[in-house]
Enzyme design. Structure first.
Site, PDB file in Angstrom:
ATOM      1  N   GLU A 134      -2.619  -7.418   7.065  1.00  0.00           N
ATOM      2  CA  GLU A 134      -1.219  -7.024   7.906  1.00  0.00           C
ATOM      3  C   GLU A 134      -1.315  -8.302   8.712  1.00  0.00           C
ATOM      4  O   GLU A 134      -2.556  -8.993   9.862  1.00  0.00           O
ATOM      5  CB  GLU A 134      -0.842  -5.643   8.280  1.00  0.00           C
ATOM      6  CG  GLU A 134       0.186  -5.448   8.508  1.00  0.00           C
ATOM      7  CD  GLU A 134       1.605  -5.792   8.334  1.00  0.00           C
ATOM      8  OE1 GLU A 134       2.068  -7.241   8.241  1.00  0.00           O
ATOM      9  OE2 GLU A 134       2.056  -4.959   7.747  1.00  0.00           O
ATOM     10  N   HIS A 187       0.758  -1.436  -0.024  1.00  0.00           N
ATOM     11  CA  HIS A 187      -0.012   0.308  -0.151  1.00  0.00           C
ATOM     12  C   HIS A 187       0.501   1.153  -0.071  1.00  0.00           C
ATOM     13  O   HIS A 187       2.005   0.833   0.355  1.00  0.00           O
ATOM     14  CB  HIS A 187      -1.397   0.030   1.619  1.00  0.00           C
ATOM     15  CG  HIS A 187      -0.520  -0.272   2.892  1.00  0.00           C
ATOM     16  ND1 HIS A 187       0.479   0.951   3.057  1.00  0.00           N
ATOM     17  CD2 HIS A 187       0.282  -1.054   3.352  1.00  0.00           C
ATOM     18  CE1 HIS A 187       0.662   1.098   4.172  1.00  0.00           C
ATOM     19  NE2 HIS A 187       0.878  -0.423   4.315  1.00  0.00           N
TER      20      HIS A 187
END
Length: 245
Positions: free
Chosen positions: A102, A29
């Site tokens: 994550e 990201h």
């Protein structure tokens, strides 16, 4: 990069009669304010900052001609926002997959590295040493996170033989994929980059992942996208061309 850890595909791997490969663009990201502050995000839902949104736009331009068949993303906002830019530039919809989240860092989340070290010095040391059996209170053990991340990427890649897909996720997930593709142990120190909005190129077959290019940030380095940013792996060849050598 350690060349011994870089297992490149050969003509034999891609020959007729072999399983068709899936080309995987594994993308971290864009930048967030917490990246700038070195604050642990984990599974907290932090958005992109202004730089991250700019990075996502540049990323979309860089991969627009890759022929992406599907865009999968972590459902966390920073990855989702990045994936939306990639999907819009490729004419696709984003498909959320929680397997790309994550690592959960439990009580570490929201704190800086320095704050963690002050509050829990022994736990901080185990974390920094990459103890595979360690997980912060309320978080994921490293071995479990690795298994979850690689399993998700494998599941998604195996559904697209002969196609190119984008997986938009997080630094921890990128690290797991690098280790899986290059056969690096979980507790080995990291010597590779995990840049925001970087493009990492993998091939997938039923035998597993192969690394063909890592941490391409050419699209973020100047104000114009030129042939140097056209999917090159650093030696003037695209990922596909490098894989066919």
């Amino acid at each position: 990069m350690n060349e011994r850890s870089l297992r490149l595909a050969s003509e034999e791997d891609l020959a007729d009669g072999r399983p068709q490969v899936t080309h995987v663009l594994a993308i971290r990201h864009g930048e967030t304010g917490w990246n700038v502050d070195a604050r642990i995000q984990g599974q907290l839902d932090i958005p992109l900052n202004d730089t991250g949104r700019w990075q996502a736009q540049r990323l979309a331009l860089a991969v627009a001609d890759e022929g992406i068949a599907a865009v999968y993303s972590s459902d966390l906002l920073r990855a989702w926002q990045t994936a939306q830019s990639v999907a819009a530039g490729s004419g696709r919809e984003v498909i959320a997959d929680t397997g790309l989240r994550e690592r959960g860092f439990g009580v570490f989340e929201g704190l800086t590295f320095a704050e963690i070290a002050r509050r829990w010095p022994e736990q901080s040391e185990r974390w920094r040493r990459r103890d595979p059996a360690f997980g912060a209170e309320g978080g994921e053990v490293l071995t479990d996170f690795y298994a979850r991340s690689v399993a998700a990427a494998t599941r998604l890649a195996s559904a697209h033989p002969g196609q190119t897909i984008a997986l938009v996720a997080h630094g921890g997930v990128m690290d797991c994929l690098y280790r899986a593709a290059s056969r690096v142990a979980l507790d080995a120190p990291r010597s590779w980059q995990l840049g925001n909005a970087s493009i990492n190129r993998l091939l997938y077959t039923p035998q597993g992942f192969t690394l063909i290019g890592w941490s391409d940030t050419c699209h973020l380095e100047d104000d114009s996208l030129d042939e140097r940013c056209d999917g090159e792996t650093g030696d003037g060849k695209t990922g596909v061309e490098r894989a066919r050598q």
